[in-house]
Design a protein around this motif. Structure first.
Motif, PDB file in Angstrom:
ATOM      1  N   ASN A 390       0.820  -1.214   0.000  1.00  0.00           N
ATOM      2  CA  ASN A 390       0.000   0.000   0.000  1.00  0.00           C
ATOM      3  C   ASN A 390       0.856   1.268   0.000  1.00  0.00           C
ATOM      4  O   ASN A 390       0.492   2.288  -0.601  1.00  0.00           O
ATOM      5  CB  ASN A 390      -0.934   0.012   1.210  1.00  0.00           C
ATOM      6  N   SER A 391       1.977   1.227   0.691  1.00  0.00           N
ATOM      7  CA  SER A 391       2.832   2.406   0.799  1.00  0.00           C
ATOM      8  C   SER A 391       3.794   2.568  -0.372  1.00  0.00           C
ATOM      9  O   SER A 391       4.453   3.600  -0.505  1.00  0.00           O
ATOM     10  CB  SER A 391       3.637   2.344   2.105  1.00  0.00           C
ATOM     11  N   GLY A 392       3.894   1.535  -1.219  1.00  0.00           N
ATOM     12  CA  GLY A 392       4.812   1.590  -2.347  1.00  0.00           C
ATOM     13  C   GLY A 392       6.208   1.118  -2.025  1.00  0.00           C
ATOM     14  O   GLY A 392       7.084   1.127  -2.897  1.00  0.00           O
ATOM     15  N   GLN A 393       6.453   0.679  -0.786  1.00  0.00           N
ATOM     16  CA  GLN A 393       7.775   0.155  -0.436  1.00  0.00           C
ATOM     17  C   GLN A 393       8.080  -1.128  -1.199  1.00  0.00           C
ATOM     18  O   GLN A 393       9.229  -1.440  -1.491  1.00  0.00           O
ATOM     19  CB  GLN A 393       7.854  -0.115   1.062  1.00  0.00           C
ATOM     20  N   ILE A 394       7.018  -1.897  -1.492  1.00  0.00           N
ATOM     21  CA  ILE A 394       7.141  -3.106  -2.313  1.00  0.00           C
ATOM     22  C   ILE A 394       6.312  -2.897  -3.570  1.00  0.00           C
ATOM     23  O   ILE A 394       5.108  -2.596  -3.484  1.00  0.00           O
ATOM     24  CB  ILE A 394       6.657  -4.352  -1.544  1.00  0.00           C
TER      25      ILE A 394
END
Length: 516
Positions: A390-394
């Motif tokens: 959701n956060s864009g880290q993955i």
């Protein structure tokens, strides 16, 4: 360790063993209906008759302790005659409905009649009629006319499940097995009574009239319904799998298994399976072979994973083999990927246990997954993976999905949450019809082999157990190890043919049976 002689052959048995156990150790034929090695001794059928040298008269082998120097036979003419007419007594009121009996082909009564009976019946009275198609509960049907009152089922509910639903009611030739008022046979182990019934009196509603056993082949494997790892037999033919029964293992499950575990054949059959790989390119779904899909992933994603390994995550479930975990984690570790996650919808119940066999952890190999992960970077929680997506880290996520999705209540919601990643690769045995919608512009669904279609080991709660390939259900599906090999750009030897069947004859029309 007493030594005794049975039918002229010496055998050594453990202290406290009975003579019938000595017969079984020697694979020597002896008539019996009521004796079962996992139950107490009832001695009600009186068929396991023996002559013991020096004894005053014939004895029953099931309740006679083996002693040093004992000389035993069941081959004397006197014993053969006693057994023959004992069997006549048992079968006086037994119905002659073998052609329509679901037990036909694996009936202990038929087999023992041919070995020890074959008498000329002398009864000139009509057979006593009893109830047929009696609904004992959610899973079992009773035919009272076929019952020979061996009491195995009653002793099972008294001694093993300890639920005490069954009893023998009435007297004489009116005696019947039945349930107590307002107490149907619905315990978690009820179908074991079908396994131990020596005739066709108790039958499973699920398997009833589905197949004749001579159309089926069977092989041993390990149940993947929970972390106990019961040893089982699976029965199958060219149409797929039809039932599961327990196989004796003294250290794991004894003679028994739970009713829930008997359903593990269902999710392995074609009607529940992802048959081909599917690719979503942002506008439409396309089908292709699993091998081609993995080749595309190698060409399009392998280098990207290596370059941007910090933005890659791998989600594991505890339903793959130790060998598959080792190959997958080593593959991703070699690319620099360090974010491994565990998805277990029953994690909160992992230590639950019902004192017999059923465990709260509904994965067969959670321990194997955790042990292998400990050799790498460990395992984070599924919630962490969803948050990172959701956060864009993955932005690239590989998901090793479960094959027994019945024990994953959050299966669909997890799919939807993780599919928000830019690259979403889902490895699963089950079809995804009904929720193929994906938020990812680059989605691959890769068909995996079920536990029936591969060999490997599970680290269960009681033991590390090896199981072997049984048969092929979905030609073209991959093991996780094969998928990792292809992802690295290597080739695999792929065998599409299934194991030769016991018979090529198909039992047609089995899907057209009526409801009970």
């Amino acid at each position: 360790m007493p030594k005794l002689t049975i039918n002229g052959t010496e055998v050594e048995v453990k202290e406290g063993a009975t003579v019938i156990e000595a017969f079984k150790k020697m694979n020597e034929d002896i008539a019996h209906y009521c004796w079962h090695p996992g139950l107490s001794i009832a001695g009600v059928c009186r068929l396991c008759m023996i002559d013991v040298e020096g004894a005053r008269g014939p004895q029953i082998a099931c309740n006679t302790l083996a002693k040093e120097g004992m000389v035993v036979t069941n081959q004397s003419e006197q014993i053969k005659d006693i057994v023959k007419w004992g069997m006549d007594f048992h079968l006086i009121n037994h119905p002659l409905d073998c052609p329509i009996c679901d037990q036909a082909g694996e009936c202990g009564l038929q087999e023992q009649y041919m070995k020890f009976g074959q008498y000329d019946p002398e009864m000139d009275q009509p057979k006593v009629k009893k109830r047929k198609v009696v609904d004992l509960g959610e899973k079992i049907v009773l035919d009272s006319e076929r019952c020979i009152l061996c009491s195995r089922c009653v002793r099972f509910t008294d001694e093993v499940s300890k639920t005490k639903e069954l009893g023998i009611f009435n007297r004489g030739d009116r005696s019947e097995v039945g349930t107590f008022a307002d107490k149907p046979l619905n315990n978690k182990y009820s179908l074991n009574t079908v396994d131990i019934c020596p005739v066709g009196a108790l039958t499973s509603k699920d398997f009833r009239f589905r197949q004749r056993v001579w159309y089926l082949k069977n092989d041993d494997t390990v149940c993947n319904g929970c972390s106990t790892g019961c040893n089982v037999k699976v029965y199958y033919n060219e149409d797929g799998l039809f039932r599961v029964t327990p196989e004796y293992n003294e250290d794991v499950n004894g003679y028994w298994m739970c009713d829930e575990g008997r359903d593990i054949y269902k999710f392995a059959n074609k009607d529940q399976r992802l048959l081909k790989a599917k690719k979503y390119d942002g506008s439409s779904w396309q089908e292709q072979t699993a091998g081609k899909a993995m080749q595309e992933l190698h060409h399009n994603l392998f280098d990207d994973v290596k370059t941007n390994c910090s933005k890659v995550g791998v989600v594991f479930t505890g339903q793959y083999t130790n060998e598959e975990y080792a190959d997958a984690m080593q593959t991703f570790k070699s690319l620099g990927v360090a974010s491994f996650f565990e998805w277990n919808d029953t994690a909160e119940n992992v230590n639950d246990f019902d004192d017999l066999l059923i465990r709260g952890d509904k994965n067969p190999n959670t321990k194997g997954l955790q042990d292998e992960a400990a050799n790498h970077s460990g395992l984070k929680k599924l919630a962490d993976a969803i948050a990172a997506v959701n956060s864009g880290q993955i932005d690239t996520i590989f998901v090793m999905a479960p094959e027994n999705i019945a024990v994953y209540p959050n299966y669909q919601s997890t799919y939807e949450a993780l599919s928000k990643a830019k690259n979403f690769i889902w490895f699963g045995a089950n079809k995804t019809d009904g929720f193929e919608k994906t938020n990812s512009q680059n989605t691959y669904l890769i068909p995996m082999k079920s536990y029936i279609e591969k060999s490997g080991t599970f680290s269960g709660a009681k033991a590390i157990q090896k199981f072997n390939y049984v048969t092929t259900i979905v030609a073209g599906a991959l093991t996780l190890s094969e998928a990792m090999t292809l992802f690295q750009g290597k080739e695999i030897e792929f065998e599409l043919r299934s194991k030769p069947m016991k018979t090529l004859k198909n039992n047609h029309f089995t899907s057209n049976r009526g409801k009970l």
